[in-house]
Design an enzyme around this catalytic site. Structure first.
Site, mmCIF file in Angstrom:
data_model
loop_
_atom_site.group_PDB
_atom_site.id
_atom_site.type_symbol
_atom_site.label_atom_id
_atom_site.label_comp_id
_atom_site.label_asym_id
_atom_site.label_seq_id
_atom_site.Cartn_x
_atom_site.Cartn_y
_atom_site.Cartn_z
ATOM 1 N N TYR A 22 0.549 -1.529 0.130
ATOM 2 C CA TYR A 22 0.421 0.189 -0.403
ATOM 3 C C TYR A 22 0.872 0.838 0.294
ATOM 4 O O TYR A 22 -0.110 2.319 -0.007
ATOM 5 C CB TYR A 22 -1.073 0.183 1.733
ATOM 6 C CG TYR A 22 -1.639 -1.021 0.923
ATOM 7 C CD1 TYR A 22 -2.645 -1.282 0.354
ATOM 8 C CD2 TYR A 22 -2.017 -1.884 1.484
ATOM 9 C CE1 TYR A 22 -3.814 -2.251 0.412
ATOM 10 C CE2 TYR A 22 -3.476 -2.817 2.142
ATOM 11 C CZ TYR A 22 -3.996 -2.986 0.934
ATOM 12 O OH TYR A 22 -4.503 -4.161 0.835
ATOM 13 N N ASN A 72 -14.369 2.581 -2.051
ATOM 14 C CA ASN A 72 -12.938 1.438 -2.084
ATOM 15 C C ASN A 72 -13.706 0.623 -1.104
ATOM 16 O O ASN A 72 -13.368 1.966 0.673
ATOM 17 C CB ASN A 72 -11.745 1.985 -2.242
ATOM 18 C CG ASN A 72 -10.320 0.828 -1.490
ATOM 19 O OD1 ASN A 72 -10.387 -0.213 -1.262
ATOM 20 N ND2 ASN A 72 -8.923 1.387 -1.636
ATOM 21 N N HIS A 78 -15.154 -8.375 -1.659
ATOM 22 C CA HIS A 78 -14.777 -9.747 -1.133
ATOM 23 C C HIS A 78 -15.916 -10.836 -0.759
ATOM 24 O O HIS A 78 -16.016 -11.543 -0.598
ATOM 25 C CB HIS A 78 -13.229 -10.750 -1.681
ATOM 26 C CG HIS A 78 -12.225 -9.701 -1.695
ATOM 27 N ND1 HIS A 78 -12.280 -9.559 -2.815
ATOM 28 C CD2 HIS A 78 -11.644 -8.363 -1.122
ATOM 29 C CE1 HIS A 78 -10.930 -8.274 -3.112
ATOM 30 N NE2 HIS A 78 -10.678 -8.254 -1.721
ATOM 31 N N ASP A 85 -26.041 -4.796 -2.831
ATOM 32 C CA ASP A 85 -27.290 -4.768 -2.666
ATOM 33 C C ASP A 85 -27.706 -3.268 -2.504
ATOM 34 O O ASP A 85 -28.555 -3.051 -3.276
ATOM 35 C CB ASP A 85 -27.995 -5.458 -2.021
ATOM 36 C CG ASP A 85 -28.036 -6.972 -1.980
ATOM 37 O OD1 ASP A 85 -28.483 -7.117 -3.285
ATOM 38 O OD2 ASP A 85 -28.869 -7.922 -1.315
ATOM 39 N N HIS A 98 -9.727 0.297 -6.460
ATOM 40 C CA HIS A 98 -8.893 -0.730 -5.358
ATOM 41 C C HIS A 98 -6.975 -0.034 -5.567
ATOM 42 O O HIS A 98 -6.542 -0.006 -6.685
ATOM 43 C CB HIS A 98 -8.718 -1.899 -5.308
ATOM 44 C CG HIS A 98 -10.014 -3.035 -5.820
ATOM 45 N ND1 HIS A 98 -10.261 -2.415 -4.504
ATOM 46 C CD2 HIS A 98 -11.112 -2.864 -6.318
ATOM 47 C CE1 HIS A 98 -11.918 -3.159 -4.514
ATOM 48 N NE2 HIS A 98 -11.857 -3.249 -5.612
ATOM 49 N N ARG A 109 -8.506 -12.633 -3.506
ATOM 50 C CA ARG A 109 -8.737 -11.436 -3.737
ATOM 51 C C ARG A 109 -9.667 -10.698 -5.303
ATOM 52 O O ARG A 109 -9.974 -10.207 -5.576
ATOM 53 C CB ARG A 109 -7.717 -10.512 -3.640
ATOM 54 C CG ARG A 109 -7.725 -10.341 -1.475
ATOM 55 C CD ARG A 109 -6.272 -9.465 -1.458
ATOM 56 N NE ARG A 109 -5.900 -9.141 -0.150
ATOM 57 C CZ ARG A 109 -5.794 -8.909 1.016
ATOM 58 N NH1 ARG A 109 -7.122 -7.866 0.706
ATOM 59 N NH2 ARG A 109 -5.834 -9.418 1.979
#
Length: 143
Positions: A22, A72, A78, A85, A98, A109
């Protein structure tokens, strides 16, 4: 035009957690700075919200008053039929974003409950991810 950026759990820890995936310290500031700069350049209003609770994120989505969403969902990507929904219920166009390349990571993932109903998906652009997702969303909305 107003766009809502929604972040799921642990995204406030970018630059602190798993830097090999990250980014290092300062990545979060670059990520958000690029997002706000792109919004200004595109002439759109943006608001950023985040939450760790799946139900709270769903409530934010269904109550959103905006033209589009950059989302994000973090790990909820996942696992969360609820967020899928909620996005379908809201009927607001969205781009899934992402920071890491989810396709270069663990097999689990690679499955997203959102991608097939999203206007687009941006993955793996690091600190440029949200700005790129915003640009894609605005292009989609202006067509």
């Amino acid at each position: 035009m107003k766009i809502l950026l929604i972040e799921g759990p642990l995204l406030d820890k970018i630059g602190e957690r798993e830097p090999q995936i990250y980014g290092e310290k300062g990545t979060r500031e670059k990520l958000m700075g690029a997002f706000y700069e792109k919004a200004a350049a595109l002439g759109v209003e943006v608001e950023a919200v985040s939450d760790y609770a799946e139900g709270n994120l769903a409530k934010i989505i269904v109550n959103a008053e905006c033209d589009g969403i950059v989302i994000n969902p973090g790990a909820y990507t996942h696992t969360s039929i609820l967020l899928r929904d909620a996005l379908l219920c809201a009927g607001i166009p969205f781009v899934e974003a992402h920071i890491s390349n989810v396709f270069a990571r663990e097999d689990f993932r690679r499955k997203s409950y959102l991608s097939d109903v999203a206007a687009g998906v941006i993955t793996g652009l690091g600190s440029a991810t949200y700005a790129a997702a915003l640009e894609v969303l605005i292009t989609f909305l202006r067509k």
